[in-house]
Design a protein around this motif. Sequence first.
Motif, mmCIF file in Angstrom:
data_model
loop_
_atom_site.group_PDB
_atom_site.id
_atom_site.type_symbol
_atom_site.label_atom_id
_atom_site.label_comp_id
_atom_site.label_asym_id
_atom_site.label_seq_id
_atom_site.Cartn_x
_atom_site.Cartn_y
_atom_site.Cartn_z
ATOM 1 N N LEU A 154 17.724 3.921 13.291
ATOM 2 C CA LEU A 154 17.578 4.157 11.852
ATOM 3 C C LEU A 154 18.780 3.611 11.088
ATOM 4 O O LEU A 154 18.633 2.972 10.050
ATOM 5 C CB LEU A 154 17.388 5.642 11.565
ATOM 6 N N GLU A 155 19.965 3.825 11.623
ATOM 7 C CA GLU A 155 21.172 3.326 10.969
ATOM 8 C C GLU A 155 21.198 1.800 10.922
ATOM 9 O O GLU A 155 21.721 1.212 9.985
ATOM 10 C CB GLU A 155 22.414 3.851 11.689
ATOM 11 N N LYS A 156 20.599 1.157 11.911
ATOM 12 C CA LYS A 156 20.578 -0.304 11.946
ATOM 13 C C LYS A 156 19.617 -0.896 10.915
ATOM 14 O O LYS A 156 19.825 -2.013 10.453
ATOM 15 C CB LYS A 156 20.216 -0.797 13.346
ATOM 16 N N VAL A 157 18.560 -0.180 10.564
ATOM 17 C CA VAL A 157 17.580 -0.726 9.612
ATOM 18 C C VAL A 157 17.858 -0.303 8.173
ATOM 19 O O VAL A 157 17.279 -0.871 7.254
ATOM 20 C CB VAL A 157 16.127 -0.342 10.003
ATOM 21 N N LEU A 158 18.729 0.656 7.954
ATOM 22 C CA LEU A 158 19.010 1.115 6.589
ATOM 23 C C LEU A 158 19.564 0.025 5.674
ATOM 24 O O LEU A 158 19.137 -0.074 4.520
ATOM 25 C CB LEU A 158 19.924 2.335 6.608
ATOM 26 N N PRO A 159 20.497 -0.819 6.131
ATOM 27 C CA PRO A 159 20.968 -1.885 5.224
ATOM 28 C C PRO A 159 19.833 -2.813 4.773
ATOM 29 O O PRO A 159 19.772 -3.198 3.605
ATOM 30 C CB PRO A 159 21.997 -2.646 6.068
ATOM 31 N N ALA A 162 0.840 -1.194 0.000
ATOM 32 C CA ALA A 162 0.000 0.000 0.000
ATOM 33 C C ALA A 162 0.877 1.245 0.000
ATOM 34 O O ALA A 162 2.008 1.228 0.466
ATOM 35 C CB ALA A 162 -0.928 0.002 1.213
ATOM 36 N N GLY A 163 0.335 2.316 -0.519
ATOM 37 C CA GLY A 163 1.092 3.554 -0.577
ATOM 38 C C GLY A 163 0.187 4.743 -0.375
ATOM 39 O O GLY A 163 -0.900 4.634 0.190
ATOM 40 N N PHE A 164 0.637 5.870 -0.830
ATOM 41 C CA PHE A 164 -0.103 7.117 -0.694
ATOM 42 C C PHE A 164 -0.829 7.426 -2.000
ATOM 43 O O PHE A 164 -0.280 7.231 -3.082
ATOM 44 C CB PHE A 164 0.852 8.267 -0.351
ATOM 45 N N ARG A 165 -2.043 7.920 -1.882
ATOM 46 C CA ARG A 165 -2.794 8.311 -3.084
ATOM 47 C C ARG A 165 -2.194 9.579 -3.673
ATOM 48 O O ARG A 165 -1.670 10.438 -2.960
ATOM 49 C CB ARG A 165 -4.259 8.555 -2.719
ATOM 50 N N LYS A 166 -2.293 9.688 -4.990
ATOM 51 C CA LYS A 166 -1.743 10.856 -5.678
ATOM 52 C C LYS A 166 -2.399 12.154 -5.214
ATOM 53 O O LYS A 166 -1.746 13.183 -5.115
ATOM 54 C CB LYS A 166 -1.914 10.708 -7.190
ATOM 55 N N GLU A 167 -3.695 12.094 -4.913
ATOM 56 C CA GLU A 167 -4.407 13.299 -4.465
ATOM 57 C C GLU A 167 -3.826 13.814 -3.149
ATOM 58 O O GLU A 167 -3.648 15.015 -2.965
ATOM 59 C CB GLU A 167 -5.904 13.019 -4.287
ATOM 60 N N LEU A 168 -3.524 12.889 -2.237
ATOM 61 C CA LEU A 168 -2.953 13.281 -0.946
ATOM 62 C C LEU A 168 -1.571 13.881 -1.125
ATOM 63 O O LEU A 168 -1.262 14.939 -0.555
ATOM 64 C CB LEU A 168 -2.883 12.069 -0.014
ATOM 65 N N VAL A 169 -0.752 13.241 -1.934
ATOM 66 C CA VAL A 169 0.604 13.740 -2.178
ATOM 67 C C VAL A 169 0.549 15.114 -2.834
ATOM 68 O O VAL A 169 1.293 16.027 -2.472
ATOM 69 C CB VAL A 169 1.406 12.744 -3.042
ATOM 70 N N SER A 170 -0.360 15.285 -3.768
ATOM 71 C CA SER A 170 -0.516 16.573 -4.435
ATOM 72 C C SER A 170 -0.895 17.670 -3.442
ATOM 73 O O SER A 170 -0.320 18.756 -3.450
ATOM 74 C CB SER A 170 -1.577 16.466 -5.530
ATOM 75 N N LYS A 171 -1.836 17.361 -2.549
ATOM 76 C CA LYS A 171 -2.237 18.362 -1.547
ATOM 77 C C LYS A 171 -1.091 18.689 -0.605
ATOM 78 O O LYS A 171 -0.878 19.850 -0.253
ATOM 79 C CB LYS A 171 -3.439 17.867 -0.758
ATOM 80 N N SER A 204 12.429 1.422 12.210
ATOM 81 C CA SER A 204 13.222 2.014 13.290
ATOM 82 C C SER A 204 12.503 1.882 14.623
ATOM 83 O O SER A 204 13.122 1.618 15.660
ATOM 84 C CB SER A 204 13.506 3.488 12.996
ATOM 85 N N VAL A 205 11.197 2.051 14.610
ATOM 86 C CA VAL A 205 10.396 1.884 15.828
ATOM 87 C C VAL A 205 10.485 0.443 16.301
ATOM 88 O O VAL A 205 10.671 0.176 17.491
ATOM 89 C CB VAL A 205 8.929 2.294 15.589
ATOM 90 N N ARG A 206 10.362 -0.504 15.382
ATOM 91 C CA ARG A 206 10.477 -1.920 15.749
ATOM 92 C C ARG A 206 11.852 -2.229 16.339
ATOM 93 O O ARG A 206 11.971 -2.991 17.289
ATOM 94 C CB ARG A 206 10.240 -2.805 14.528
ATOM 95 N N GLN A 207 12.888 -1.640 15.762
ATOM 96 C CA GLN A 207 14.242 -1.849 16.265
ATOM 97 C C GLN A 207 14.370 -1.299 17.678
ATOM 98 O O GLN A 207 14.955 -1.936 18.561
ATOM 99 C CB GLN A 207 15.270 -1.193 15.342
ATOM 100 N N ALA A 208 13.819 -0.128 17.921
ATOM 101 C CA ALA A 208 13.864 0.462 19.260
ATOM 102 C C ALA A 208 13.095 -0.405 20.253
ATOM 103 O O ALA A 208 13.525 -0.582 21.397
ATOM 104 C CB ALA A 208 13.291 1.881 19.233
ATOM 105 N N GLN A 209 11.974 -0.961 19.824
ATOM 106 C CA GLN A 209 11.199 -1.842 20.693
ATOM 107 C C GLN A 209 11.975 -3.115 20.997
ATOM 108 O O GLN A 209 11.953 -3.611 22.121
ATOM 109 C CB GLN A 209 9.862 -2.199 20.048
ATOM 110 N N LEU A 211 7.740 8.786 -0.097
ATOM 111 C CA LEU A 211 7.036 8.862 1.177
ATOM 112 C C LEU A 211 6.819 7.476 1.763
ATOM 113 O O LEU A 211 6.989 7.263 2.969
ATOM 114 C CB LEU A 211 5.686 9.563 1.006
ATOM 115 N N LYS A 212 6.454 6.533 0.917
ATOM 116 C CA LYS A 212 6.240 5.160 1.367
ATOM 117 C C LYS A 212 7.532 4.585 1.948
ATOM 118 O O LYS A 212 7.526 3.983 3.021
ATOM 119 C CB LYS A 212 5.753 4.311 0.200
ATOM 120 N N ILE A 213 8.642 4.790 1.270
ATOM 121 C CA ILE A 213 9.933 4.291 1.750
ATOM 122 C C ILE A 213 10.306 4.951 3.070
ATOM 123 O O ILE A 213 10.790 4.287 3.999
ATOM 124 C CB ILE A 213 11.022 4.517 0.680
ATOM 125 N N PHE A 214 10.071 6.244 3.183
ATOM 126 C CA PHE A 214 10.370 6.956 4.421
ATOM 127 C C PHE A 214 9.544 6.398 5.582
ATOM 128 O O PHE A 214 10.059 6.180 6.678
ATOM 129 C CB PHE A 214 10.090 8.457 4.241
#
Length: 109
Positions: A98-103, A37-46, A81-86, A71-74
């Motif tokens: 964040l650095e741990k999940v980037l690879p 799933a991702g973001f709708r074009k209308e939302l991104v446009s707004k 990163s939240v899962r890693q912190a948990q 945006l989806k990748i971010f």
Amino acid sequence: MRGRGSGRRAQGSLAEGAGAGLRKTRVLAAVMEETGAGFRKELVSKLLHLHFKEDKTKVSGDALQLTAELLKIFVIAAIRSVRQAQAEELGCVDLDQLEKVLPQLLLDF
């Protein structure tokens, strides 16, 4: 004495509320990652037009699609990163998580 006890209960309820929020976040994250799933074009446009200085600025469909994918990748990186912190039993996400999940995120490409 009464004030201290009520403060502890308030902290407990905040922690319980945060736990429920984290469970909802996990479910939404799993859905987003599994279904693609991702973001709708209308939302991104707004969102983009909210930050443009000129109202007449136009964005092509390809640019909207690219921005939605970024945006989806971010969001996926933030969720991981939240899962890693948990997993590390931390109360907040830091740059280290964040650095741990980037690879792993790079391997997804």
